[in-house]
Design a protein around this motif. Structure first.
Motif, PDB file in Angstrom:
ATOM      1  N   MET A 144     -15.180  -3.800  -3.552  1.00 51.18           N
ATOM      2  CA  MET A 144     -13.918  -3.387  -2.659  1.00 51.18           C
ATOM      3  C   MET A 144     -12.762  -3.727  -3.742  1.00 51.18           C
ATOM      4  O   MET A 144     -11.828  -2.803  -3.527  1.00 51.18           O
ATOM      5  CB  MET A 144     -13.935  -4.283  -1.544  1.00 51.18           C
ATOM      6  N   SER A 197      -9.454  -2.054   7.895  1.00 49.68           N
ATOM      7  CA  SER A 197      -9.921  -2.770   6.722  1.00 49.68           C
ATOM      8  C   SER A 197     -11.094  -3.724   6.823  1.00 49.68           C
ATOM      9  O   SER A 197     -11.927  -4.094   6.234  1.00 49.68           O
ATOM     10  CB  SER A 197      -8.799  -3.541   5.856  1.00 49.68           C
ATOM     11  N   LEU A 222     -14.800  -3.272   5.578  1.00 49.00           N
ATOM     12  CA  LEU A 222     -15.397  -4.587   5.208  1.00 49.00           C
ATOM     13  C   LEU A 222     -16.631  -4.892   5.940  1.00 49.00           C
ATOM     14  O   LEU A 222     -17.833  -5.045   5.338  1.00 49.00           O
ATOM     15  CB  LEU A 222     -14.482  -5.628   5.597  1.00 49.00           C
ATOM     16  N   GLN A 229     -19.534  -2.318   4.734  1.00 52.77           N
ATOM     17  CA  GLN A 229     -20.027  -2.690   3.447  1.00 52.77           C
ATOM     18  C   GLN A 229     -21.042  -3.831   3.525  1.00 52.77           C
ATOM     19  O   GLN A 229     -22.196  -3.988   3.091  1.00 52.77           O
ATOM     20  CB  GLN A 229     -19.055  -3.111   2.601  1.00 52.77           C
ATOM     21  N   MET A 269     -10.240  -0.820   1.338  1.00 53.17           N
ATOM     22  CA  MET A 269     -10.843  -1.369   0.357  1.00 53.17           C
ATOM     23  C   MET A 269     -10.353  -2.608  -0.191  1.00 53.17           C
ATOM     24  O   MET A 269     -10.806  -3.591  -0.364  1.00 53.17           O
ATOM     25  CB  MET A 269     -11.503  -0.407  -0.781  1.00 53.17           C
ATOM     26  N   GLY A 301     -11.220  -6.439   0.286  1.00 50.03           N
ATOM     27  CA  GLY A 301     -11.733  -7.238  -0.683  1.00 50.03           C
ATOM     28  C   GLY A 301     -10.846  -8.393  -0.806  1.00 50.03           C
ATOM     29  O   GLY A 301     -11.358  -9.556  -1.086  1.00 50.03           O
ATOM     30  N   THR A 361     -19.558   3.657  -5.557  1.00 48.64           N
ATOM     31  CA  THR A 361     -18.313   3.431  -4.455  1.00 48.64           C
ATOM     32  C   THR A 361     -17.177   4.500  -4.837  1.00 48.64           C
ATOM     33  O   THR A 361     -16.824   5.281  -4.136  1.00 48.64           O
ATOM     34  CB  THR A 361     -17.751   2.036  -4.828  1.00 48.64           C
TER      35      THR A 361
END
Length: 299
Positions: A43, A79, A84, A87, A193, A197, A229
């Motif tokens: 990310m 986000s 998040l 993923q 991302m 992250g 990605t």
């Protein structure tokens, strides 16, 4: 020519996602790579490069989205609950089962969207949507029980994360719709991302590296970050612009089948006849829901 290019990019994105899921399974199960670390790196790196592309390639104002309080809040929610969540749940499902099963289960996401919209609009699903829901339930049942309803063929943890990834995919698809009408998709997804992250760095810091690292582990990780990605998301979004979201999502249904074929052929994952039938039932819901949305658009 643009239509052909759009079709190619949509299928390319799906294949890259399918391959990266299988590579993820190899890294988790055969090299002991930490799932949280991989998500953090994936990310952070992808978010930075997407924002650099938005800034220098598309000449976008990266910080405009943060100046509007409502948009900033929506982006923060996207986000965490969208980017998040989708993923983490997907890779956690791979870790606890395999890439084939995890990817197919995630494709119950469009059915979750159909159910949510039916409740939201207080509208009974039309026949095609109802059929898609039934097929998704039947397909999931076959996939996780092999047709024997007395026991699960995958762990309860894998089933939980697989279904959670379908819900996360639905949130990921629906939640940023307003933002995507106001800002470039590269800006929304890039910030999504990067912020996801940064948040996940508190769970697993990017410098806290575990596992057995050889050339294979390094190249597979690089593939997941760059091809699975960065390039996959960009190819998918470009396809959406060229041929529309409906056709693109339909072509993206190549992903679970490519992940299944690769996992069986390369990682020797056991995939029975019931698994294939269940997978095809789930993937068929994408086609039914696509047909249903085109009928709605024509009325």
């Amino acid at each position: 020519m643009n239509i052909f290019r759009g079709f190619f990019l949509a299928v390319l994105a799906a294949l890259l996602w399918g391959v990266s899921g299988t590579f993820g399974q190899f890294l988790f199960q055969q090299r002991g790579i930490n799932i949280e670390w991989l998500i953090t790196i994936r990310m952070l790196v992808s978010g930075i490069f997407l924002l650099l592309f938005a800034k220098f390639g598309e000449k976008s104002d990266l910080f405009e989205i943060w100046k509007n309080r409502k948009d900033a809040l929506q982006l923060a929610i996207f986000s965490i609950t969208g980017m998040l969540a989708v993923q983490y749940t997907y890779f956690a499902a791979i870790k606890h089962s395999n890439a084939a099963t995890a990817t197919v289960l995630q494709y119950a996401g469009p059915v979750v969207i159909a159910i949510y919209l039916a409740f939201k609009n207080k509208k009974i699903p039309i026949l095609l949507e109802f059929l898609a829901i039934v097929l998704a339930i039947l397909g999931t049942s076959l996939l996780v029980t092999h047709g024997n309803i007395d026991r699960l063929s995958i762990s309860g943890t894998a089933l939980f994360f697989g279904l959670a990834s379908a819900v996360a995919l639905a949130i990921y698809t629906l939640q940023p719709v307003r933002l995507l009408t106001r800002y470039k998709s590269s800006v929304v997804i890039g910030w999504g991302m990067l912020c996801g992250g940064i948040v996940f760095s508190f769970v697993k810091a990017p410098w806290s590296i575990e596992g057995t690292w050889d050339a294979q582990a390094f190249w597979y990780t690089a593939f997941i970050v760059i091809f699975g990605t960065l390039i996959a998301f960009y190819a998918y979004l470009t396809a959406v612009q060229m041929i529309g979201g409906q056709k693109t999502s339909l072509l993206a249904s190549v992903e679970p089948l490519s992940a299944a074929v690769l996992a069986v052929a390369w990682l020797h994952v056991s995939f029975s006849a019931m698994d294939w039938v269940g997978s095809l039932l789930i993937v068929s819901t994408v086609f039914l829901l696509s047909k249903s949305s085109s009928k709605s658009a024509n009325h």
